[in-house]
Design a protein around this motif. Structure first.
Motif, short mmCIF file in Angstrom:
data_model
loop_
_atom_site.label_atom_id
_atom_site.label_comp_id
_atom_site.label_asym_id
_atom_site.label_seq_id
_atom_site.Cartn_x
_atom_site.Cartn_y
_atom_site.Cartn_z
N UNK A 1 18.66 38.70 -18.84
CA UNK A 1 17.97 37.59 -19.36
C UNK A 1 18.54 36.23 -19.46
N UNK A 2 19.92 36.31 -19.91
CA UNK A 2 20.75 35.11 -20.21
C UNK A 2 21.29 34.55 -18.87
N UNK A 3 21.31 35.56 -18.00
CA UNK A 3 21.74 34.83 -16.57
C UNK A 3 20.62 34.10 -16.23
N UNK A 4 19.32 34.52 -16.28
CA UNK A 4 18.20 33.88 -15.85
C UNK A 4 17.81 32.71 -16.69
N UNK A 5 18.16 32.71 -17.88
CA UNK A 5 17.85 31.78 -18.92
C UNK A 5 19.12 31.37 -19.54
N UNK B 1 21.04 31.23 -24.17
CA UNK B 1 22.45 31.85 -24.43
C UNK B 1 23.09 30.74 -25.41
N UNK B 2 23.22 29.58 -24.61
CA UNK B 2 24.03 28.39 -25.25
C UNK B 2 23.30 28.30 -26.67
N UNK C 1 29.69 26.82 -21.76
CA UNK C 1 29.08 27.20 -23.09
C UNK C 1 29.60 26.57 -24.32
N UNK C 2 30.37 25.28 -24.10
CA UNK C 2 30.70 24.52 -25.13
C UNK C 2 29.73 23.87 -26.02
#
Length: 280
Positions: free
Chosen positions: A200-204, A208-209, A278-279
């Motif tokens: 899911x986080x790869x797609x959105x 995640x950030x 992801x900073x």
């Protein structure tokens, strides 16, 4: 419709028609394929009902629009997911407090839900009867839950959807328009997914950030929490939840164990995996 499925449909309709109609009946609509089935069954049974979608604030894009296109009532959460993380920390497979706040709360005294035993071993063990009483918290009385498709399989769901001409959420269809019953709709990054939510986080990736930023806020405002003691920062917390299945494995990866030169930097590792800065 095959005789076997027709038998299940007939049972479902009889169950729904047995519900006392002296108050609102909630049809719990998530936007997923199973909720499409129970909504259609409620219409076929001719029972008065309120189709209700409880907005979790982290469902896939297009879910609210899809629910509204079905005439479903959309309830706003009392707190959105990321603000909840700031207050309580990052949810895990063992600590799913997010469900309690965002989905599992009482609206009506009676509710119809699309739970199926074939979905998981846990559900097969937990649910044995098509009618159960559930208390969501100490402040509310029992909610009588009706499970009309408890014994349905994926094949039953796919056949019923095709037979009734139901248009499901766009995420159930591939680029050629083919329906995929095996796909599941749910909160983005749910830790109960088989991959802990990584796909899911790869797609959105922006989700995640935001999760990392909200977790860091929790850490900054709860200096005595175990998250601070065990992980130090949000990158390590989220890395542990997504990529390891034990604290021992996490420690071995981030320290390198007997080979310190192999130590993993959690932030850099996730940035390479997700392909985003992801900073925070």
């Amino acid at each position: 419709m095959t005789p076997a499925l027709q038998h299940k449909v007939d049972f479902a309709i009889r169950l729904l028609q047995s519900i006392p109609q002296d108050g609102d009946i909630e049809v719990s609509f998530s936007g997923g394929k199973d909720s499409e089935v129970i909504l259609e069954l409620a219409k076929m049974a001719g029972i008065p009902h309120r189709a209700i979608y409880k907005n979790t604030s982290i469902d896939p894009p297009g879910t609210i629009a899809h629910c509204k296109s079905k005439g479903v009532e959309v309830l706003a959460p009392t707190i959105n997911f990321f603000d909840l993380v700031k207050k309580k920390g990052c949810p895990t497979r063992r600590a799913r407090f997010c469900c309690e706040y965002l989905k599992e709360y009482k609206v009506c005294d009676r509710a119809v839900q699309g739970i199926r035993r074939s979905e998981s071993v846990k559900r097969a063990k937990r649910y044995h009867e098509p009618e159960v009483c559930r208390i969501y918290d100490k402040k509310t009385s029992c909610v009588q839950i009706y499970l009309p498709i408890l014994e349905w399989t994926d094949d039953d769901v796919a056949e019923f959807i095709a037979e009734r001409g139901i248009k499901c959420h766009p995420l159930y269809y591939d680029e050629q328009g083919n329906f995929h019953v095996e796909r599941r709709l749910g909160c983005i990054g749910c830790p109960l997914r088989s991959d802990n939510g990584k796909s899911d986080f790869v797609k959105y990736p922006k989700f995640l950030k935001r999760l990392i930023a909200s977790t860091q806020t929790f850490i900054d405002t709860h200096p005595q929490s175990s998250s601070v003691r065990k992980f130090g920062n949000a990158y390590n917390v989220v890395f542990h939840n997504l990529f390891t299945n034990s604290y021992a494995k996490y420690q071995n990866l981030v320290t390198g164990g007997m080979f310190p030169e192999t130590a993993i930097d959690a932030k850099a590792f996730m940035e390479d995996y997700i392909k985003i800065d992801l900073t925070i």
